[in-house]
Design a protein around this motif. Structure first.
Motif, PDB file in Angstrom:
ATOM      1  N   ASN A   1       3.026   0.947   3.840  1.00 21.33           N
ATOM      2  CA  ASN A   1       2.739   0.098   5.003  1.00 21.33           C
ATOM      3  C   ASN A   1       4.037  -0.563   5.471  1.00 21.33           C
ATOM      4  O   ASN A   1       4.829  -1.053   4.666  1.00 21.33           O
ATOM      5  CB  ASN A   1       1.636  -0.925   4.722  1.00 21.33           C
TER       6      ASN A   1
ATOM      7  N   VAL B   1       0.860  -1.179   0.000  1.00 18.85           N
ATOM      8  CA  VAL B   1       0.000   0.000   0.000  1.00 18.85           C
ATOM      9  C   VAL B   1       0.901   1.235   0.000  1.00 18.85           C
ATOM     10  O   VAL B   1       1.939   1.259   0.674  1.00 18.85           O
ATOM     11  CB  VAL B   1      -0.938   0.036   1.234  1.00 18.85           C
TER      12      VAL B   1
ATOM     13  N   ALA C   1      -0.088   2.521   5.353  1.00 24.35           N
ATOM     14  CA  ALA C   1       0.519   3.525   4.479  1.00 24.35           C
ATOM     15  C   ALA C   1      -0.036   4.930   4.720  1.00 24.35           C
ATOM     16  O   ALA C   1       0.723   5.906   4.766  1.00 24.35           O
ATOM     17  CB  ALA C   1       0.274   3.125   3.029  1.00 24.35           C
TER      18      ALA C   1
ATOM     19  N   SER D   1      -9.559   0.146   0.744  1.00 24.55           N
ATOM     20  CA  SER D   1     -10.309   1.101   1.552  1.00 24.55           C
ATOM     21  C   SER D   1      -9.660   1.162   2.927  1.00 24.55           C
ATOM     22  O   SER D   1      -9.315   0.128   3.490  1.00 24.55           O
ATOM     23  CB  SER D   1     -11.752   0.609   1.642  1.00 24.55           C
ATOM     24  N   PRO D   2      -9.453   2.375   3.475  1.00 22.35           N
ATOM     25  CA  PRO D   2      -8.731   2.493   4.749  1.00 22.35           C
ATOM     26  C   PRO D   2      -9.328   1.645   5.868  1.00 22.35           C
ATOM     27  O   PRO D   2     -10.556   1.535   5.991  1.00 22.35           O
ATOM     28  CB  PRO D   2      -8.858   3.981   5.089  1.00 22.35           C
TER      29      PRO D   2
END
Ligand code: THU
Length: 132
Positions: free
Chosen positions: A42, A26, A54, A86-87
Protein backbone atom coordinates in the motif's frame (compact mmCIF):
# COMPACT_ATOMS: atom_id res chain seq x y z
CA UNK A 1 4.83 -22.18 -5.65
CA UNK A 2 3.86 -23.26 -2.14
CA UNK A 3 1.32 -21.20 -0.24
CA UNK A 4 3.81 -20.53 2.59
CA UNK A 5 6.30 -19.05 0.11
CA UNK A 6 3.62 -16.83 -1.41
CA UNK A 7 2.67 -15.54 2.03
CA UNK A 8 6.34 -14.94 2.88
CA UNK A 9 6.81 -12.92 -0.34
CA UNK A 10 3.69 -10.88 0.39
CA UNK A 11 5.03 -10.06 3.87
CA UNK A 12 8.26 -8.89 2.22
CA UNK A 13 6.18 -6.52 0.12
CA UNK A 14 4.30 -5.33 3.23
CA UNK A 15 7.63 -4.22 4.65
CA UNK A 16 7.88 -1.79 1.72
CA UNK A 17 4.52 -0.20 2.48
CA UNK A 18 4.49 3.60 2.43
CA UNK A 19 1.88 4.09 5.11
CA UNK A 20 2.82 6.89 7.47
CA UNK A 21 -0.84 8.00 7.80
CA UNK A 22 -2.41 4.69 8.85
CA UNK A 23 0.69 2.78 9.93
CA UNK A 24 -1.15 -0.25 8.56
CA UNK A 25 1.14 -2.27 6.32
CA UNK A 26 -0.38 -4.41 3.60
CA UNK A 27 1.53 -6.61 1.16
CA UNK A 28 0.44 -8.57 -1.88
CA UNK A 29 1.94 -11.09 -4.24
CA UNK A 30 0.41 -11.79 -7.63
CA UNK A 31 1.62 -15.21 -8.77
CA UNK A 32 1.55 -15.90 -12.50
CA UNK A 33 1.19 -19.33 -14.09
CA UNK A 34 4.71 -19.14 -15.56
CA UNK A 35 6.17 -18.83 -12.03
CA UNK A 36 6.85 -15.12 -12.28
CA UNK A 37 5.37 -12.99 -9.53
CA UNK A 38 4.74 -9.34 -8.77
CA UNK A 39 4.77 -7.75 -5.36
CA UNK A 40 2.71 -4.80 -4.23
CA UNK A 41 2.42 -2.71 -1.08
CA UNK A 42 0.00 0.00 0.00
CA UNK A 43 1.27 3.41 -1.03
CA UNK A 44 -0.45 6.20 0.84
CA UNK A 45 -0.77 9.88 0.03
CA UNK A 46 -1.33 13.01 2.11
CA UNK A 47 -4.57 13.51 0.16
CA UNK A 48 -5.66 10.06 1.47
CA UNK A 49 -7.84 9.49 -1.58
CA UNK A 50 -4.84 8.98 -3.86
CA UNK A 51 -3.71 6.00 -1.81
CA UNK A 52 -3.12 2.76 -3.70
CA UNK A 53 -3.84 -0.52 -1.94
CA UNK A 54 -1.34 -3.37 -1.95
CA UNK A 55 -3.43 -5.76 -4.04
CA UNK A 56 -4.01 -3.14 -6.71
CA UNK A 57 -0.29 -2.35 -6.73
CA UNK A 58 0.50 -6.05 -7.30
CA UNK A 59 -2.13 -6.68 -9.95
CA UNK A 60 -1.28 -3.46 -11.80
CA UNK A 61 2.39 -4.50 -11.79
CA UNK A 62 1.45 -7.85 -13.38
CA UNK A 63 -0.68 -6.12 -16.03
CA UNK A 64 2.04 -3.52 -16.61
CA UNK A 65 4.37 -6.36 -17.45
CA UNK A 66 2.00 -7.83 -20.03
CA UNK A 67 0.21 -10.44 -17.93
CA UNK A 68 -3.57 -10.79 -18.15
CA UNK A 69 -6.25 -12.52 -16.08
CA UNK A 70 -5.75 -15.97 -17.62
CA UNK A 71 -2.04 -15.79 -16.74
CA UNK A 72 -2.69 -15.27 -13.04
CA UNK A 73 -2.57 -18.30 -10.75
CA UNK A 74 -3.21 -16.76 -7.34
CA UNK A 75 -3.22 -13.51 -5.44
CA UNK A 76 -2.03 -13.34 -1.86
CA UNK A 77 -2.77 -10.39 0.46
CA UNK A 78 -1.30 -10.11 3.95
CA UNK A 79 -1.31 -7.78 6.93
CA UNK A 80 0.28 -7.76 10.35
CA UNK A 81 -3.13 -6.89 11.83
CA UNK A 82 -4.96 -8.86 14.50
CA UNK A 83 -7.62 -9.71 11.95
CA UNK A 84 -7.05 -11.01 8.44
CA UNK A 85 -7.31 -8.04 6.07
CA UNK A 86 -10.16 -8.18 3.60
CA UNK A 87 -9.91 -6.25 0.30
CA UNK A 88 -11.64 -2.87 0.24
CA UNK A 89 -14.54 -2.18 -2.09
CA UNK A 90 -12.45 -0.44 -4.73
CA UNK A 91 -10.02 -3.37 -4.85
CA UNK A 92 -12.90 -5.84 -5.15
CA UNK A 93 -14.22 -3.95 -8.17
CA UNK A 94 -10.75 -3.88 -9.76
CA UNK A 95 -10.11 -7.56 -9.04
CA UNK A 96 -13.53 -8.48 -10.46
CA UNK A 97 -12.29 -7.23 -13.83
CA UNK A 98 -8.60 -8.17 -13.68
CA UNK A 99 -8.57 -11.72 -12.31
CA UNK A 100 -10.74 -14.76 -13.03
CA UNK A 101 -13.78 -15.38 -10.83
CA UNK A 102 -12.36 -18.59 -9.33
CA UNK A 103 -8.71 -17.57 -9.01
CA UNK A 104 -7.60 -18.23 -5.42
CA UNK A 105 -7.25 -15.13 -3.29
CA UNK A 106 -5.20 -16.04 -0.23
CA UNK A 107 -5.72 -13.75 2.75
CA UNK A 108 -3.40 -14.07 5.73
CA UNK A 109 -2.03 -12.47 8.82
CA UNK A 110 0.66 -13.95 11.05
CA UNK A 111 -1.88 -16.35 12.65
CA UNK A 112 -4.30 -17.54 10.04
CA UNK A 113 -4.95 -18.10 6.36
CA UNK A 114 -8.24 -17.85 4.48
CA UNK A 115 -8.69 -18.78 0.83
CA UNK A 116 -11.46 -17.16 -1.16
CA UNK A 117 -12.09 -15.78 -4.65
CA UNK A 118 -13.62 -12.68 -6.16
CA UNK A 119 -17.03 -14.22 -6.88
CA UNK A 120 -17.33 -14.82 -3.14
CA UNK A 121 -15.96 -11.40 -2.22
CA UNK A 122 -18.07 -9.46 -4.72
CA UNK A 123 -21.38 -11.06 -5.65
CA UNK A 124 -23.74 -9.34 -8.15
CA UNK A 125 -20.88 -7.56 -9.89
CA UNK A 126 -21.15 -4.55 -12.12
CA UNK A 127 -18.96 -5.34 -15.12
CA UNK A 128 -18.27 -4.45 -18.73
CA UNK A 129 -21.18 -6.74 -19.77
CA UNK A 130 -23.50 -4.18 -18.19
CA UNK A 131 -22.26 -1.58 -20.67
CA UNK A 132 -23.21 -3.65 -23.74
N1 THU B 1 -5.32 -1.24 2.33
C1 THU B 1 -4.78 -2.10 1.43
O1 THU B 1 -3.64 -1.94 0.99
N2 THU B 1 -5.54 -3.13 1.03
C2 THU B 1 -6.80 -3.39 1.47
O2 THU B 1 -7.45 -4.28 0.97
C3 THU B 1 -7.35 -2.62 2.58
C4 THU B 1 -6.67 -1.32 2.85
C5 THU B 1 -4.49 -0.12 2.80
C6 THU B 1 -4.94 1.22 2.32
C7 THU B 1 -4.35 2.12 3.37
O3 THU B 1 -3.01 2.41 3.02
C8 THU B 1 -4.34 1.28 4.62
O4 THU B 1 -4.51 -0.06 4.19
C9 THU B 1 -5.41 1.65 5.62
O5 THU B 1 -6.65 1.68 5.01
Amino acid sequence: MKQEKLIELAFKAADNAYCQYSNYKVGACCLCKDGNYFLGANIENASYGATNCAERSAIFAAYSNGYRKNDIEALCIVTYGKRIGSPCGICRQVLAELINQDTPIILANKEEVLITNISELLPMQFSKEDLE
